[in-house]
Design a protein around this motif. Sequence first.
Motif, mmCIF file in Angstrom:
data_model
loop_
_atom_site.group_PDB
_atom_site.id
_atom_site.type_symbol
_atom_site.label_atom_id
_atom_site.label_comp_id
_atom_site.label_asym_id
_atom_site.label_seq_id
_atom_site.Cartn_x
_atom_site.Cartn_y
_atom_site.Cartn_z
ATOM 1 N N LEU A 534 2.652 -1.956 6.942
ATOM 2 C CA LEU A 534 2.371 -1.234 5.704
ATOM 3 C C LEU A 534 2.433 -2.156 4.489
ATOM 4 N N ARG A 535 3.337 -3.121 4.525
ATOM 5 C CA ARG A 535 3.382 -4.087 3.423
ATOM 6 C C ARG A 535 2.082 -4.879 3.358
ATOM 7 N N HIS A 536 1.629 -5.338 4.522
ATOM 8 C CA HIS A 536 0.347 -6.050 4.561
ATOM 9 C C HIS A 536 -0.779 -5.160 4.041
ATOM 10 N N LEU A 537 -0.751 -3.889 4.454
ATOM 11 C CA LEU A 537 -1.819 -2.978 4.068
ATOM 12 C C LEU A 537 -1.852 -2.756 2.562
ATOM 13 N N VAL A 538 -0.694 -2.641 1.939
ATOM 14 C CA VAL A 538 -0.662 -2.496 0.476
ATOM 15 C C VAL A 538 -1.288 -3.714 -0.177
ATOM 16 N N GLY A 539 -0.970 -4.907 0.330
ATOM 17 C CA GLY A 539 -1.587 -6.117 -0.203
ATOM 18 C C GLY A 539 -3.092 -6.116 -0.040
ATOM 19 N N VAL A 540 -3.561 -5.631 1.101
ATOM 20 C CA VAL A 540 -5.009 -5.541 1.346
ATOM 21 C C VAL A 540 -5.665 -4.587 0.355
ATOM 22 N N LEU A 541 -5.059 -3.432 0.115
ATOM 23 C CA LEU A 541 -5.659 -2.431 -0.761
ATOM 24 C C LEU A 541 -5.730 -2.913 -2.206
#
Length: 708
Positions: A534-541
Amino acid sequence: MAVRDDVRERVRERCDLVDIVQRYASLQRRGNRWVACCPFHEEKSPSFYVSPERGTYHCFGCGASGDVFKFVMEKEKLSFLEALRSLADQVGIEIEDRSSAPRDEETSPKRLVAALEHALDRYRKLLASPRGAEARRYLDQRGIEEVWRERFEVGFAPDQPDALVAAALKAGFTKRTLEAAGLAKDVGGGRCVDHFQGRVLFPIRDATSRLVGFGGRILPRLERGPDGKPASVGKYVNSPETALFKKSRLLYGLDRIAQRREAFDLAGDGGRWGLLVEGYTDVIACHKGELPYALAALGTAFTVEHVALLKRYLDGIVVVFDGDRAGIEAAHKALPLLIAGDFRLRVLTLPGGEDPADFLGHASGADLRQLIVSSGDELGFLRRALVSRFGIGGGDRPEEALRWILHFFAGASPVRRERANAHIADALQMPEAMLRARIAALARGPGPGTDGGGREVGAGPFESGAAPGWTGARPGFAGPGAAGRKGGSGKGGAWKGGFGKGGAWKGGRRFAPEPIAPPPIDWSRFATGLRRGLRHLVGVLVGLPSLSAVARRLLPPEELGPLAGGPGGIEFRAYTAALSLQAEQGTIRLGELMDLLPEADWLGETIETHARLSYEEAKSILVDVERCFRRSRSEDRIRTLEQERREAEAAGNAQLAVKLGVELKTVLCELHGIEARGADAADARSAGAGAGEAEPPSGGADDLAPGG
């Protein structure tokens, strides 16, 4: 049986978890904890920790954790009540049934076991006495010499009505206790007589080695009456059903398998195999021949409860029934349940109609082992049986032959059934495509009715009984044929299942899982994966806000809701905040996100790391996080099912335990599928990177949408 809570806590407090774990692992002290290589999975560096203060253990490699009860349950393959009873015996605590009714000391489990142990001692002494000469001759003829009689505690009940009762009453046991233990029966007038008379006796123990009853074989002299006709009494008689003795939940010899550390690795792949034989003497003969993996049903039909019991300890079964007609028919009745239980199978029919005890009377254990190793699977056995019963190609009854062989696979997984199709088609001498067409036609039967011979038909390819010994869709089986799911029987019992494309079964009476049993899952890789993902995903978004719509579809915030109050709460709130900002503003500004979540001190570094990601890299992260979420949700379901199954076993509900076990295996298979898709995706990414894939336009994010 309900156990008082204070008794559980007393057992827990009295048990030394370190001492119990030491039996399976070499613990070393580290501070106030103990550490070892995990006893639940193979590893080179120790990651298994025991905390004596808390009374718990945890493995940081495979995730195994729990208290002393769970450890014993997992290592000894016991239900909660069995583990509790075993530990209580070790620390000298008596287990009492929690009940509002006054306790009846005369029929308490402890008193019944004491009566049975007294009877066993009495029977063994009678066998060794001059009165046991005839029984000893019979046992010698069966190859059971004195050393093996002692090892298996074989006894003898004389042909008189009170050989045991008189001695037991003198020892202080009451008639009520003897009757409740299944040792005596009331004949009226205030009298009771021995349940076992004129028999060689074999003690029956449960998986925890607790004595629960006896099995008796009549003396050969008494098999016929004075007129030469067969006697009215049965050749074999077991203890009657009691609070301790439940035939459908007991197997002779299982206690010895349950207590053994090693397993019969028939295929050389680490599998645990057992030999399913017919009689008590067969079990003893196999042990004598250095094949200590034999067990037998107690003279009764093999049942689904037996399947559930065996699944605790074994994953493969060699059926070694007698080679006579009765033995072959017994194998036919056991096979559908074993196939539905998803066991690996071999079937061995001994030459000359012999049973294992007869065979080992003139051959060695090595000879029997060689026959077992070279034996074929159930498909070869059933193919030969079909030809023997109906003739080559089914003779002049091909339709009946097809029905007959299909019922063995009523509960099989599609993979196993698919493998069987080729053998069935070959045995019936028809193309496989034609076989599929016939199966589909049978499945679309006209509904219940009778054929020209008066037999009931129309319940699908397995007829009205589904399989020998089955009574339709058994309660507690949650396969596709169960109520509330697709497939199965409709109104009036009409069959609604069938085979779909590729021969995959679409319904029916069965309880086996859809997929084949998967290899073990490496749980350690998923321990913190979702939070990190989820941390990675926030960075992606933040870097590619256009992916927000796809992310919302693949990972709906409402499905992630359970994370909100747990360890992943901050990551969950960051993800939902990012989606909200994108929906309101069309973009996600780092400053606003950090203002909303000041406690998320990882935001800045994470977003900086992801600032220059390519489209394909961002897409890969999104798909990986979605997969990790599915894994985590499956893991949670697995934990719930494991707990529910343990509770069902503790309550003695074998059918519900089997149902939950099947659902558990299905979820494990789903998890393995997620794992496999992840590996395929990783391979594809590696191949793509090597080929220098072109980056798609930034507006192409929608191709990630399901079905897009």
